[in-house]
Enzyme design. Structure first.
Site, PDB file in Angstrom:
ATOM      1  N   ARG A  75       0.839  -1.189   0.000  1.00  0.00           N
ATOM      2  CA  ARG A  75       0.000   0.000   0.000  1.00  0.00           C
ATOM      3  C   ARG A  75       0.874   1.238   0.000  1.00  0.00           C
ATOM      4  NH1 ARG A  75      -3.965  -3.459   2.738  1.00  0.00           N
ATOM      5  NH2 ARG A  75      -2.452  -4.025   4.314  1.00  0.00           N
TER       6      ARG A  75
ATOM      7  N   SER B 217       7.565  -5.427   6.636  1.00  0.00           N
ATOM      8  CA  SER B 217       7.182  -6.409   7.645  1.00  0.00           C
ATOM      9  C   SER B 217       7.911  -7.743   7.535  1.00  0.00           C
ATOM     10  CB  SER B 217       5.688  -6.633   7.584  1.00  0.00           C
ATOM     11  OG  SER B 217       5.055  -5.382   7.565  1.00  0.00           O
TER      12      SER B 217
ATOM     13  N   ASP C 262       5.372  -3.704  10.511  1.00  0.00           N
ATOM     14  CA  ASP C 262       3.926  -3.411  10.532  1.00  0.00           C
ATOM     15  C   ASP C 262       3.350  -3.428  11.948  1.00  0.00           C
ATOM     16  OD1 ASP C 262       4.236  -6.137  10.677  1.00  0.00           O
ATOM     17  OD2 ASP C 262       2.623  -6.623   9.287  1.00  0.00           O
TER      18      ASP C 262
END
Ligand code: ADP
Ligand code: MG
Length: 470
Positions: free
Chosen positions: A85, A154, A207
């Site tokens: 994203r 992440s 994350d």
């Protein structure tokens, strides 16, 4: 007559295999208490020295969590699994909060996950540049300033500062040899240069850390964050003086956020089965991430496939021959499993259609579909109960499972990830198990909140709190 006897024999074999599997998956509360205790013990060991524990307990260099006073326009990039994203977040400052968030989601082409560092980061930088170009002229509140980016990455990273860190290893199906040991911010910077994008990474975070920051922005009682998505992991706020391996100066806040990397947890109390062992052996990272492989979205559907394959091969569950599609690893995804598990129709029509559409298995009987739902339940329940035990382990480590000065402290856990968000039965089982572990009195002081897209927004918030213009 003979045929009927054979069928009955097969049915008995099916139920034998299923019962055996369920027995092995069983996670009685006593076992979960043991899991939580060893989690808390391993946390201490991991904080004591580098490499001492299966839990890396990575120091994030985040010692200041968002307060709500952050101001300006910041970007975030969230890379960690199936999709990545890009976000643009406009922060209004004190009392104004988050004014606007825009984002774009792009799925990562599979070849980029296993090719070269160059290829992956070029793809990301190009998408980021495309997104930045949609900014418009008047949306930047501080013209002339360099754009700043929070990078949520992440995978296990050894941080060297708030804005740099080297990749320790890949997980979740990524495997790009030449990136291991490299500074991921350096790789991103080079790729951004190649596409002519002038932007500065001011925060590199996991994350879980982003989710923690995102949760904190709204609620000062957030003490930990847990991701249940493609993978699973947790982060929490530790007292810096409780981290023997921390060599740096004591932060002013007294706090340091720790990325646990708890997906790599294992313990003799984990209810492992032969299917888990086989899945592990066939995986890209055998022997690693055992906790994650029992719980996270990447694997639940695959465990189900393996059990179905076993009853097909050894008990003719789907008839004389074994369905070809069922032999394909990872063909059955966790969202499919969840859809079957939540089928409330009397004839389990969704189960039938999933089996037909994905596995090309037709003409299933209601009895067969019920077995499938039962297996979904066994696998999801085990994963959910183990995640609750992990969360309880963190609360125990922090002493938040008992009274302090006669009172329970309010503890909020920020959760995010597709598995948590969309797999309702998983979420319900996790929440009720956590209550069960905490006991009636303590459970009122612990709250689970959904930190929606916290990992991306949190990274932008951390980019703001670590801005070069402060
Ligand atoms: P990531 O972990 O890749 O950053 P997400 O947090 O969005 O991404 O989680 C995606 C994962 O969530 C998927 O890999 C899948 O396993 C799981 N998931 C998505 N939708 C569902 C669903 N409907 N039911 C169960 N699990 C789901
Ligand atoms: Mg994610």
């Amino acid at each position: 007559m003979e045929k009927k006897a054979a069928a009955m024999g097969a049915a008995a074999r099916v139920s034998g295999i299923v019962r055996e599997f369920q027995k092995k998956c069983d996670s009685p509360i006593g076992k979960l208490h043991n899991v939580a205790d060893s989690m808390a013990v391993e946390m201490r060991v991991g904080l004591a020295s580098e490499g001492g524990s299966m839990l890396k307990m990575l120091i994030s260099y985040v010692d200041n969590l968002p307060t709500g006073e952050e101001e300006g326009l910041f970007y975030a990039l969230d890379l960690g699994g199936t999709n990545f994203r890009v976000l643009r977040v406009h922060l209004g400052g004190k009392g104004k909060g988050l004014i606007k968030t825009e984002f774009d989601e792009v799925s990562i082409p599979p070849h980029c996950m296993t090719s070269s560092s160059h290829e992956l980061f070029d793809f990301i930088a190009a998408e980021l540049a495309r997104f930045v170009a949609t900014e418009g002229e008047n949306s930047h509140p501080f013209p002339g300033r360099q754009r700043e980016l929070g990078f949520t990455f992440s995978f296990p990273v050894r941080q060297t500062s708030i804005s740099s860190g080297t990749l320790i290893k890949w997980t979740k199906g990524f495997s790009i040899e030449d990136a291991v040991g490299e500074d991921v911010v350096g790789e991103l910077n080079k790729a951004m240069e190649r596409v002519g994008l002038h932007m500065r990474v001011t925060a590199l975070v996991n994350d879980t850390i982003g989710t923690l920051a995102g949760g904190r922005y709204y609620n000062p009682d957030v003490v930990a964050a847990v991701i249940l998505g493609t993978g699973m992991n947790a982060a929490y706020v530790e007292r810096a003086n409780a981290i023997p391996k921390w060599q740096g100066p004591l932060p002013r806040s007294g706090d340091m956020v720790i990325n646990m990397e708890w997906g790599n947890f294992r313990s003799s109390d984990l209810p492992l089965t032969e299917y888990d062992n086989d899945l592990d052996v066939a995986s890209l990272n055998p022997g690693e991430q055992i906790f994650e492989k029992m719980i996270s979205g990447m694997y639940l559907g695959e465990i189900l496939r393996r059990v179905l394959l076993k009853i097909a091969e050894e008990a003719e569950f789907f008839g004389d021959s074994v369905p070809e599609k069922l032999k394909i690893p990872f063909i059955l995804r966790t969202p499919h499993m969840s859809a079957m598990h939540h089928d409330t129709s009397s004839n389990l029509k969704d189960v039938a259609s999933k089996l037909r559409d994905i596995l090309e298995i037709n003409n299933t009987s209601l009895t067969m579909r019920k077995v499938v739902v039962e297996l979904c339940d066994t696998i999801a329940t085990r994963g959910a109960r183990l995640s609750a035990a992990g969360i309880y382990g963190i609360l125990k480590k922090l002493g938040r499972d008992t009274r302090k000065d006669g009172e329970y402290q309010k503890s909020v856990i920020a959760l995010d990830g597709g598995l948590f968000e969309h797999y309702e039965k998983f979420r319900q089982s996790m929440e009720s198990t956590l209550k069960e572990l905490l006991g009636e009195e303590a459970s009122d002081s612990v709250v689970i909140t959904h930190s929606n897209d916290g990992s991306g927004i949190g990274a932008a918030l951390l980019a703001a709190s670590h801005s070069q213009y402060l």
